[in-house]
Design a protein around this motif. Structure first.
Motif, PDB file in Angstrom:
ATOM      1  N   GLU A 114      33.371  43.399  47.059  1.00  0.00           N
ATOM      2  CA  GLU A 114      34.675  42.879  47.598  1.00  0.00           C
ATOM      3  C   GLU A 114      34.767  41.520  48.177  1.00  0.00           C
ATOM      4  N   LEU A 117      34.272  39.062  45.429  1.00  0.00           N
ATOM      5  CA  LEU A 117      35.754  38.752  44.769  1.00  0.00           C
ATOM      6  C   LEU A 117      36.621  37.924  45.691  1.00  0.00           C
ATOM      7  N   GLU A 118      36.666  38.355  46.741  1.00  0.00           N
ATOM      8  CA  GLU A 118      37.738  37.527  47.821  1.00  0.00           C
ATOM      9  C   GLU A 118      37.388  36.061  47.891  1.00  0.00           C
ATOM     10  N   ARG A 119      36.043  35.671  47.907  1.00  0.00           N
ATOM     11  CA  ARG A 119      35.650  34.260  47.809  1.00  0.00           C
ATOM     12  C   ARG A 119      35.927  33.570  46.655  1.00  0.00           C
ATOM     13  N   MET A 120      35.671  34.431  45.322  1.00  0.00           N
ATOM     14  CA  MET A 120      36.037  33.844  44.150  1.00  0.00           C
ATOM     15  C   MET A 120      37.328  33.789  44.070  1.00  0.00           C
ATOM     16  N   HIS A 121      38.317  34.615  44.664  1.00  0.00           N
ATOM     17  CA  HIS A 121      39.612  34.467  44.485  1.00  0.00           C
ATOM     18  C   HIS A 121      40.157  33.186  45.361  1.00  0.00           C
ATOM     19  N   ARG A 122      39.555  33.297  46.549  1.00  0.00           N
ATOM     20  CA  ARG A 122      39.879  32.043  47.454  1.00  0.00           C
ATOM     21  C   ARG A 122      39.730  30.612  46.716  1.00  0.00           C
ATOM     22  N   PHE A 124      39.067  30.099  43.502  1.00  0.00           N
ATOM     23  CA  PHE A 124      40.022  29.944  42.138  1.00  0.00           C
ATOM     24  C   PHE A 124      41.475  29.281  42.757  1.00  0.00           C
ATOM     25  N   MET A 125      41.856  29.985  43.770  1.00  0.00           N
ATOM     26  CA  MET A 125      43.189  29.444  44.215  1.00  0.00           C
ATOM     27  C   MET A 125      43.332  27.969  44.618  1.00  0.00           C
ATOM     28  N   ASN A 128      42.864  26.227  41.571  1.00  0.00           N
ATOM     29  CA  ASN A 128      44.366  26.157  41.015  1.00  0.00           C
ATOM     30  C   ASN A 128      45.121  25.314  41.562  1.00  0.00           C
TER      31      ASN A 128
END
Length: 200
Positions: A114, A117-122, A124-125, A128
């Motif tokens: 989890e 994934l949070e770090r990856m999402h951050r 990525f954002m 982006n």
């Protein structure tokens, strides 16, 4: 009397930045950069009070740094992403010396996944958002160039049409003048012919 930390250093249990950099075949600034990113993720190092609180590295620390180097070299990852992946893989294990307990609490596989994934999402954002800004600047600049080129084409086209219109008007005017002059000449000729014929 030597402290435990000094003994560890003498025994080779811990190393300074220069030694780790030499072992990993990188410059010292790269080791400092990796270490700073690790600390942002909650990783801790032994500090050397007698040397401006400089970092000291254990064998395990060196292994962690080696993993980060491998990922950034072979996988062409950013340092931040490589650090996140290594910290996630190791599940918070962080022993800066053989005598110390882990300084980061152990996580379950679910929690690690989890957090990763949070770090990856951050990340990525952030990437982006950065890409969106770059694209916006790029398109604003290029659209401005396109609009200027289109406007130039429109103006040139309008000027060319106006030239053609004036050219046509001049041609028609010239024809009209020639016709009028021809009529006048013909009228004068007829008049002279009648005068010669009837003597008036």
């Amino acid at each position: 009397m030597e402290t435990e930390q000094e003994i560890s250093f003498i025994d080779g249990a811990v190393m300074r930045t220069a030694e780790v950099a030499n072992n990993l075949n990188v410059v010292e600034s790269t080791i400092r950069k990796y270490s700073k990113c690790l600390e942002k993720q909650g990783y801790t190092f032994i500090k050397e009070p007698s040397n401006n609180n400089g970092r000291l590295y254990s064998k395990q620390d060196q292994e962690v740094l080696q993993e980060i180097k491998t990922l950034t070299d072979n996988k062409r990852m950013s340092i931040e992403l490589a650090v996140s992946l290594v910290v996630s893989r190791r599940g918070g294990e962080n022993q800066s010396s053989q005598h110390e307990a882990p300084r980061v609490p152990m996580l379950t596989d679910e929690e690690r996944a989890e957090k990763f994934l949070e770090r990856m999402h951050r990340n990525f954002m952030q990437e982006n958002e950065k890409t969106k800004q770059e694209m916006k600047i790029y398109f604003e600049k290029n659209m401005r160039d396109v609009v200027e080129n289109v406007m130039e084409d429109v103006v040139n086209s309008a000027v060319e049409k106006e030239k053609q219109r004036h050219k046509e008007e001049l041609r028609l005017l010239r024809e009209e003048i020639v016709n009028d002059v021809t009529k006048v000449i013909q009228k004068e000729r007829k008049k002279n012919w009648f005068q010669r014929l009837f003597g008036n």
